[in-house]
Write an enzyme that holds these catalytic residues in place. Structure first.
Site, PDB file in Angstrom:
ATOM      1  N   CYS A  55       0.843  -1.189   0.000  1.00 19.49           N
ATOM      2  CA  CYS A  55       0.000   0.000   0.000  1.00 19.49           C
ATOM      3  C   CYS A  55       0.881   1.243   0.000  1.00 19.49           C
ATOM      4  O   CYS A  55       1.986   1.242   0.538  1.00 19.49           O
ATOM      5  CB  CYS A  55      -0.900  -0.001   1.235  1.00 19.49           C
ATOM      6  SG  CYS A  55      -2.003   1.432   1.353  1.00 19.49           S
ATOM      7  N   ASP A  57       0.544   3.776   1.708  1.00 19.33           N
ATOM      8  CA  ASP A  57       0.544   4.395   3.036  1.00 19.33           C
ATOM      9  C   ASP A  57       1.972   4.668   3.508  1.00 19.33           C
ATOM     10  O   ASP A  57       2.828   3.783   3.487  1.00 19.33           O
ATOM     11  CB  ASP A  57      -0.170   3.475   4.033  1.00 19.33           C
ATOM     12  CG  ASP A  57      -0.513   4.180   5.332  1.00 19.33           C
ATOM     13  OD1 ASP A  57       0.426   4.618   6.022  1.00 19.33           O
ATOM     14  OD2 ASP A  57      -1.704   4.274   5.670  1.00 19.33           O
ATOM     15  N   HIS A 111      -2.277  -3.760   5.129  1.00 18.01           N
ATOM     16  CA  HIS A 111      -2.043  -3.379   6.524  1.00 18.01           C
ATOM     17  C   HIS A 111      -3.368  -3.056   7.201  1.00 18.01           C
ATOM     18  O   HIS A 111      -4.278  -2.474   6.592  1.00 18.01           O
ATOM     19  CB  HIS A 111      -1.089  -2.178   6.625  1.00 18.01           C
ATOM     20  CG  HIS A 111      -1.637  -0.903   6.063  1.00 18.01           C
ATOM     21  ND1 HIS A 111      -2.244   0.062   6.837  1.00 18.01           N
ATOM     22  CD2 HIS A 111      -1.675  -0.427   4.791  1.00 18.01           C
ATOM     23  CE1 HIS A 111      -2.621   1.070   6.077  1.00 18.01           C
ATOM     24  NE2 HIS A 111      -2.285   0.796   4.830  1.00 18.01           N
ATOM     25  N   CYS A 114      -6.115   0.239   7.074  1.00 21.03           N
ATOM     26  CA  CYS A 114      -5.964   0.801   5.729  1.00 21.03           C
ATOM     27  C   CYS A 114      -7.168   1.686   5.392  1.00 21.03           C
ATOM     28  O   CYS A 114      -8.313   1.216   5.372  1.00 21.03           O
ATOM     29  CB  CYS A 114      -5.834  -0.321   4.708  1.00 21.03           C
ATOM     30  SG  CYS A 114      -5.642   0.254   3.001  1.00 21.03           S
TER      31      CYS A 114
END
Length: 222
Positions: A55, A57, A111, A114
């Site tokens: 991701c 992130d 994760h 998310c």
């Protein structure tokens, strides 16, 4: 000269372009003090054994959470670690990883917490990203009975796990991976989820190492 500066991490409020550039200089100086040949060795080439599909992130850096070094993991990231068969950017990374770098492991890592998956679980319009998150809504649709039967605080976490497994299945069913297996290449696909709260990775025990591991509907005659 800059030892004290390099040991002090910037707060978010202190981050400026100038500080980022200074941080780079500090990193180079500190690294060369530890290993004068570091950048010479790094620039000689890469041979990572792992492709990481994660991701975007900012709290989930692949090398940091796995305690690895630059050159150890080839990385591609997008919102909510989605794998689709129409994403040319991701497919190009996958093709290069498998056929040029000859990586041995492909890890799809989601994760918990998310935001993309949480948005896909709900119905609030976010923006252009809503079209991207439709892929995760399909995962929810296929598993709605299971997810809706869970306590409220577990629903999104389970969708995070199922999304990682679904994306790993999509990796496995690409012609790139199937051709590699047909040619006898050692290659495994894994689904993991990282916890922001504990720092630990949850291996979802969804590992695929041969064409026989996939749904026959996706298996190609090669």
């Amino acid at each position: 000269m800059c030892a004290n500066h390099s040991e002090e991490l910037l707060t978010r409020e202190e981050i400026t372009l100038e500080n980022l550039l200074q941080g780079n200089k500090d990193f180079v100086e500190r690294t060369l003090e530890e290993d004068p040949e570091y950048f010479n060795k790094l620039s000689a080439g890469q041979k990572p054994p792992v492709l990481w599909i994660g991701c975007s992130d900012s709290r989930v850096p692949a090398d940091k959470i796995t305690n690895t070094m630059p050159g150890d993991i080839f990385v591609t990231r997008n919102i909510a670690n989605v794998v689709t068969h129409t994403d040319i950017s991701l497919l190009s990374v996958l093709d290069y990883s498998v056929n040029v770098l000859k990586i041995k492991h492909i890890i799809v890592c989601g994760h918990y917490g998310c935001g993309g998956v949480a948005a896909a679980h709900g119905n609030k319009q976010v923006g252009l990203i809503d079209n991207w998150l439709r892929n995760i809504k399909d995962v929810y649709r296929f598993n709605q009975e299971e997810i809706d039967g869970l306590p409220e605080d577990q629903k999104v976490d389970r969708l995070v796990e199922l999304n990682a497994i679904h994306s790993a299945n999509n990796v496995m069913s690409t012609s790139i991976v199937q051709n590699a297996w047909a040619n006898g290449q050692e290659l495994s696909v894994h689904a993991w989820v990282y916890s922001l709260k504990t720092g630990l990775i949850n291996d979802l025990k969804s590992t695929f190492s041969a064409a026989d591991d996939m749904d026959p509907v996706f298996k190609m005659s090669i």
